[in-house]
Design a protein around this motif. Structure first.
Motif, PDB file in Angstrom:
ATOM      1  N   LEU A  55       0.446  -1.259   0.165  1.00 47.28           N
ATOM      2  CA  LEU A  55      -0.021  -0.191   0.442  1.00 47.28           C
ATOM      3  C   LEU A  55       0.468   0.994   0.064  1.00 47.28           C
ATOM      4  O   LEU A  55       0.051   2.558   0.066  1.00 47.28           O
ATOM      5  CB  LEU A  55      -0.902   0.744   1.499  1.00 47.28           C
ATOM      6  N   GLY A  56       1.785   1.593  -0.358  1.00 47.56           N
ATOM      7  CA  GLY A  56       2.732   2.250   0.093  1.00 47.56           C
ATOM      8  C   GLY A  56       2.454   3.501  -1.092  1.00 47.56           C
ATOM      9  O   GLY A  56       2.896   4.544  -0.773  1.00 47.56           O
ATOM     10  N   LYS A  57       2.182   3.281  -2.423  1.00 43.38           N
ATOM     11  CA  LYS A  57       1.225   4.786  -2.936  1.00 43.38           C
ATOM     12  C   LYS A  57      -0.317   5.299  -2.334  1.00 43.38           C
ATOM     13  O   LYS A  57      -0.535   6.394  -2.233  1.00 43.38           O
ATOM     14  CB  LYS A  57       0.527   4.088  -4.596  1.00 43.38           C
ATOM     15  N   ASP A  58      -0.509   4.635  -1.274  1.00 40.38           N
ATOM     16  CA  ASP A  58      -1.994   4.869  -0.628  1.00 40.38           C
ATOM     17  C   ASP A  58      -1.448   5.917   0.280  1.00 40.38           C
ATOM     18  O   ASP A  58      -0.563   5.539   1.492  1.00 40.38           O
ATOM     19  CB  ASP A  58      -2.335   3.920  -0.485  1.00 40.38           C
ATOM     20  N   SER A  59      -1.326   7.217   0.458  1.00 39.57           N
ATOM     21  CA  SER A  59      -1.019   8.169   1.724  1.00 39.57           C
ATOM     22  C   SER A  59      -1.877   7.716   2.472  1.00 39.57           C
ATOM     23  O   SER A  59      -0.993   7.717   3.932  1.00 39.57           O
ATOM     24  CB  SER A  59      -1.611   9.467   0.894  1.00 39.57           C
ATOM     25  N   ARG A  60      -3.583   7.827   2.872  1.00 39.26           N
ATOM     26  CA  ARG A  60      -3.870   7.490   3.850  1.00 39.26           C
ATOM     27  C   ARG A  60      -3.302   5.822   4.854  1.00 39.26           C
ATOM     28  O   ARG A  60      -2.463   5.932   5.828  1.00 39.26           O
ATOM     29  CB  ARG A  60      -5.841   6.930   3.644  1.00 39.26           C
ATOM     30  N   ALA A  61      -2.723   4.715   3.966  1.00 37.21           N
ATOM     31  CA  ALA A  61      -2.515   3.482   4.743  1.00 37.21           C
ATOM     32  C   ALA A  61      -1.210   4.141   5.371  1.00 37.21           C
ATOM     33  O   ALA A  61      -0.710   4.168   6.756  1.00 37.21           O
ATOM     34  CB  ALA A  61      -2.114   2.633   3.606  1.00 37.21           C
ATOM     35  N   MET A  62      -0.671   5.169   4.158  1.00 41.37           N
ATOM     36  CA  MET A  62       1.828   5.384   5.051  1.00 41.37           C
ATOM     37  C   MET A  62       1.080   6.536   5.729  1.00 41.37           C
ATOM     38  O   MET A  62       2.053   5.824   6.920  1.00 41.37           O
ATOM     39  CB  MET A  62       1.593   6.208   3.910  1.00 41.37           C
ATOM     40  N   GLU A  63      -0.044   7.406   6.130  1.00 44.09           N
ATOM     41  CA  GLU A  63      -0.351   7.725   7.465  1.00 44.09           C
ATOM     42  C   GLU A  63      -0.671   7.045   8.665  1.00 44.09           C
ATOM     43  O   GLU A  63      -0.127   7.179   9.739  1.00 44.09           O
ATOM     44  CB  GLU A  63      -1.505   9.174   7.301  1.00 44.09           C
ATOM     45  N   LYS A  64      -1.514   6.016   8.342  1.00 49.92           N
ATOM     46  CA  LYS A  64      -1.831   5.349   9.625  1.00 49.92           C
ATOM     47  C   LYS A  64      -0.326   4.194   9.950  1.00 49.92           C
ATOM     48  O   LYS A  64      -0.536   4.200  11.615  1.00 49.92           O
ATOM     49  CB  LYS A  64      -2.967   4.262   9.199  1.00 49.92           C
ATOM     50  N   LEU A  65       0.299   3.664   9.426  1.00 49.35           N
ATOM     51  CA  LEU A  65       1.309   3.091   9.617  1.00 49.35           C
ATOM     52  C   LEU A  65       2.711   4.268  10.236  1.00 49.35           C
ATOM     53  O   LEU A  65       2.805   3.682  11.321  1.00 49.35           O
ATOM     54  CB  LEU A  65       2.369   3.093   7.839  1.00 49.35           C
TER      55      LEU A  65
END
Length: 160
Positions: A55-65
């Motif tokens: 999910l590296g392109k998904d800014s929402r997922a990266m924010e959660k990570l």
């Protein structure tokens, strides 16, 4: 056959992990020289890197990570120092591939919480800041046909 969890499901799980990391404050003698969140972060790291891989392109997922990382570092404090140089190098690499501002902020949290506690960590922070700064300046440099305002406006979260 099992299906991979959706981005929404992964984000919900990351939120739960971030909450656990944020509020875990054991006050028992057994944790005087270690912290369960430092152990959790180390054990969860391979899973967190898989989240990035998928999910590296998904800014929402990266924010959660990154929320997991930030709260873990704030909670575990110096107990996480030995793990951080490798994590910082990885965050820098991720930022080079996908310039999400949350990676910059996660590094900032590490620096503000723990700079000066370890020579290895300080070296890692210096290297990561150098690498990330180069990418930031490249992002904010006007491209052909752009003026400076347009270039800066293309990445407002990174500029901030």
């Amino acid at each position: 056959a099992t299906t991979a969890p959706s981005s929404t499901e992964v984000c919900a799980l990351l939120d739960e992990l971030a909450s656990l990391s944020r509020y875990c404050q054991p006050s028992v003698p057994e944790f005087e020289n270690s912290h369960p969140i430092a152990h959790l972060l180390s054990a969860a790291w391979p899973v967190l890197t898989l989240v990035y891989d998928k999910l590296g392109k998904d800014s929402r997922a990266m924010e959660k990570l990154c929320r997991v990382l930030k709260f873990s570092v704030r909670t575990a404090t110096t107990h996480a120092v030995t793990f951080l140089p490798g994590m910082l190098t990885t965050l820098s690499s991720w930022f080079l591939d996908h310039p999400h501002s949350c990676f910059l902020y996660a590094v900032h949290v590490c620096a503000t919480q723990l700079a000066g506690t370890s020579h290895d960590l300080d070296d890692a922070l210096f290297g990561v800041y150098s690498s990330m700064a180069s990418r930031v300046f490249l992002l904010l440099t006007p491209k052909m046909g752009q003026d400076l305002v347009q270039a800066l406006g293309a990445f407002p979260d990174v500029l901030e």
